[in-house]
Design a protein around this motif. Structure first.
Motif, mmCIF file in Angstrom:
data_model
loop_
_atom_site.group_PDB
_atom_site.id
_atom_site.type_symbol
_atom_site.label_atom_id
_atom_site.label_comp_id
_atom_site.label_asym_id
_atom_site.label_seq_id
_atom_site.Cartn_x
_atom_site.Cartn_y
_atom_site.Cartn_z
ATOM 1 N N ASP A 105 0.826 -1.199 0.000
ATOM 2 C CA ASP A 105 0.000 0.000 0.000
ATOM 3 C C ASP A 105 0.866 1.258 0.000
ATOM 4 O OD1 ASP A 105 -2.775 -1.161 0.364
ATOM 5 O OD2 ASP A 105 -1.764 -2.015 2.120
ATOM 6 N N ALA A 106 2.057 1.146 0.560
ATOM 7 C CA ALA A 106 2.974 2.285 0.594
ATOM 8 C C ALA A 106 4.407 1.786 0.675
ATOM 9 C CB ALA A 106 2.675 3.199 1.781
ATOM 10 N N ILE A 107 5.308 2.519 0.036
ATOM 11 C CA ILE A 107 6.748 2.267 0.117
ATOM 12 C C ILE A 107 7.401 3.564 0.553
ATOM 13 C CG2 ILE A 107 8.839 1.694 -1.184
ATOM 14 C CD1 ILE A 107 7.120 -0.068 -2.996
ATOM 15 N N LEU A 108 8.288 3.457 1.557
ATOM 16 C CA LEU A 108 9.016 4.618 2.064
ATOM 17 C C LEU A 108 10.510 4.415 1.849
ATOM 18 C CD1 LEU A 108 6.265 4.576 3.736
ATOM 19 C CD2 LEU A 108 7.510 5.845 5.474
ATOM 20 N N ASN A 109 11.156 5.431 1.307
ATOM 21 C CA ASN A 109 12.610 5.451 1.174
ATOM 22 C C ASN A 109 13.060 6.759 1.827
ATOM 23 O OD1 ASN A 109 15.095 6.357 -0.925
ATOM 24 N ND2 ASN A 109 15.158 4.266 -0.202
ATOM 25 N N ILE A 110 13.602 6.657 3.047
ATOM 26 C CA ILE A 110 13.753 7.844 3.887
ATOM 27 C C ILE A 110 15.207 8.124 4.257
ATOM 28 C CG2 ILE A 110 11.411 7.723 4.780
ATOM 29 C CD1 ILE A 110 12.426 6.318 7.243
ATOM 30 N N LEU A 141 6.768 7.381 -0.840
ATOM 31 C CA LEU A 141 7.356 8.563 -0.218
ATOM 32 C C LEU A 141 8.870 8.470 -0.330
ATOM 33 C CD1 LEU A 141 6.361 10.405 2.989
ATOM 34 C CD2 LEU A 141 8.748 9.797 2.642
ATOM 35 N N LEU A 142 9.463 9.449 -0.969
ATOM 36 C CA LEU A 142 10.916 9.547 -1.110
ATOM 37 C C LEU A 142 11.397 10.772 -0.356
ATOM 38 C CD1 LEU A 142 13.599 8.623 -2.478
ATOM 39 C CD2 LEU A 142 13.059 10.214 -4.316
ATOM 40 N N ASP A 143 12.272 10.556 0.614
ATOM 41 C CA ASP A 143 12.846 11.632 1.426
ATOM 42 C C ASP A 143 14.306 11.789 1.020
ATOM 43 O OD1 ASP A 143 13.796 13.318 3.448
ATOM 44 O OD2 ASP A 143 14.026 11.644 4.846
ATOM 45 N N PHE A 144 14.605 12.869 0.309
ATOM 46 C CA PHE A 144 15.933 13.116 -0.260
ATOM 47 C C PHE A 144 16.422 14.473 0.251
ATOM 48 C CE2 PHE A 144 18.756 13.710 -4.080
ATOM 49 C CZ PHE A 144 19.420 12.487 -4.000
ATOM 50 N N PHE A 145 17.728 14.726 0.140
ATOM 51 C CA PHE A 145 18.187 16.080 0.450
ATOM 52 C C PHE A 145 17.870 17.014 -0.710
ATOM 53 C CE2 PHE A 145 22.598 14.166 -0.637
ATOM 54 C CZ PHE A 145 22.440 14.392 -1.991
ATOM 55 N N ASN A 146 17.800 18.298 -0.424
ATOM 56 C CA ASN A 146 17.635 19.292 -1.472
ATOM 57 C C ASN A 146 19.019 19.583 -2.050
ATOM 58 O OD1 ASN A 146 17.122 21.475 -3.130
ATOM 59 N ND2 ASN A 146 16.573 22.875 -1.478
ATOM 60 N N PRO A 147 19.281 19.232 -3.312
ATOM 61 C CA PRO A 147 20.637 19.392 -3.850
ATOM 62 C C PRO A 147 21.120 20.832 -3.870
ATOM 63 C CG PRO A 147 19.072 18.866 -5.595
ATOM 64 C CD PRO A 147 18.362 18.649 -4.299
ATOM 65 N N GLU A 148 20.202 21.785 -4.043
ATOM 66 C CA GLU A 148 20.612 23.186 -4.048
ATOM 67 C C GLU A 148 21.091 23.604 -2.662
ATOM 68 O OE1 GLU A 148 21.678 26.788 -5.433
ATOM 69 O OE2 GLU A 148 21.093 25.009 -6.585
ATOM 70 N N TRP A 149 20.409 23.139 -1.617
ATOM 71 C CA TRP A 149 20.836 23.445 -0.251
ATOM 72 C C TRP A 149 22.198 22.815 0.024
ATOM 73 C CZ3 TRP A 149 22.298 21.241 4.326
ATOM 74 C CH2 TRP A 149 22.255 22.056 5.465
#
Length: 246
Positions: A105-110, A141-149
């Motif tokens: 139902d959901a996949i999280l990559n955090i 849900l994909l939790d990634f860093f903001n590359p610009e930051w």
């Protein structure tokens, strides 16, 4: 076959020492935010993709979900399996390969557990496997860093002492990736490990998600689920859905 850096470093006990601050109680607050955004019913099947030692998967199971954790590290999965029960299971698995079809139902990559591979094909194959692993209407849900930051705030040299080990960290950016060299001495030995993460931007993800059959429905810029701002947000958190075919 020689191990890739992700297998060598993530399976090392020193990786868990260096990043043990990621396992503090605040992480439960982040998970609660993610679960609130997903609005999953109790008993939903959830995959924690790149689960490490399973701390967050265990917490999600406590919240009433049927949770599976996958990680490339045999040592991490061996540890996590001590906590298995009827609603919680762990498997050693490479996310570039399909695990299950039309199941979750959901996949999280955090916590930036994406972007580690040598080629963009490997990253795209991972997203295709995510799409295939979800039920129609399922959420990713994909939790990634903001590359610009990351570009604006890169600390090139840093030292940390943890558990009596002095870690020297050296970072650089080149060829669309952020590189980190981790050096330390312990037990009379000198160790050097390297990390490499692809600096994927929001347009990159929009293109790859669409090609993988995932529709982005929401973006956030922090763990409080504030709006994503390209110049100032620390995180790039995406929620996508696998469309239901008519």
């Amino acid at each position: 076959m020689q191990q890739e850096w992700v297998e060598q470093w993530f399976d090392s006990p020193y990786y868990h020492i260096l990043y043990k601050s990621h396992d503090d109680s605040d992480a439960k607050v982040f998970i609660d935010s993610f679960l609130k955004a997903l609005e999953l019913p109790s008993g939903a099947r959830v995959l924690d993709l790149a689960c490490g030692k399973g701390r967050h998967a265990r917490y999600m199971a406590e919240k009433g979900f049927d949770v599976t954790g996958l990680d490339i590290s045999p040592a991490s999965i061996s540890y996590a399996r001590h906590f298995e029960h009827e609603r919680l299971s762990f498997y050693q698995h490479d996310m570039r390969h399909l695990f299950r079809t039309n199941y979750f139902d959901a996949i999280l990559n955090i916590f930036t557990s994406f972007g580690y591979f040598n080629t963009d094909k490997d990253h795209f194959d991972t997203l295709k496997n995510v799409s295939r692993g979800l039920k129609p209407g399922g959420l990713f849900l994909l939790d990634f860093f903001n590359p610009e930051w990351v570009r604006r705030n890169l600390v090139r040299n840093e030292e940390k002492t943890l558990d009596g080990i002095r870690f020297s960290l050296h970072k650089s950016i080149r060829n669309g990736r952020v590189f980190k060299r981790v050096e330390f001495e312990t037990g009379g030995r000198h160790f050097v490990f390297r990390e490499r993460v692809r600096l994927f931007t929001l347009p990159d993800f929009q293109r790859m998600f669409a090609e993988a059959g995932l529709e982005i429905r929401q973006t956030y810029g922090d763990y409080n689920l504030g709006p994503f701002q390209e110049q100032t947000s620390k995180r790039l958190i995406l929620i996508a859905t696998k469309p239901v075919q008519p």
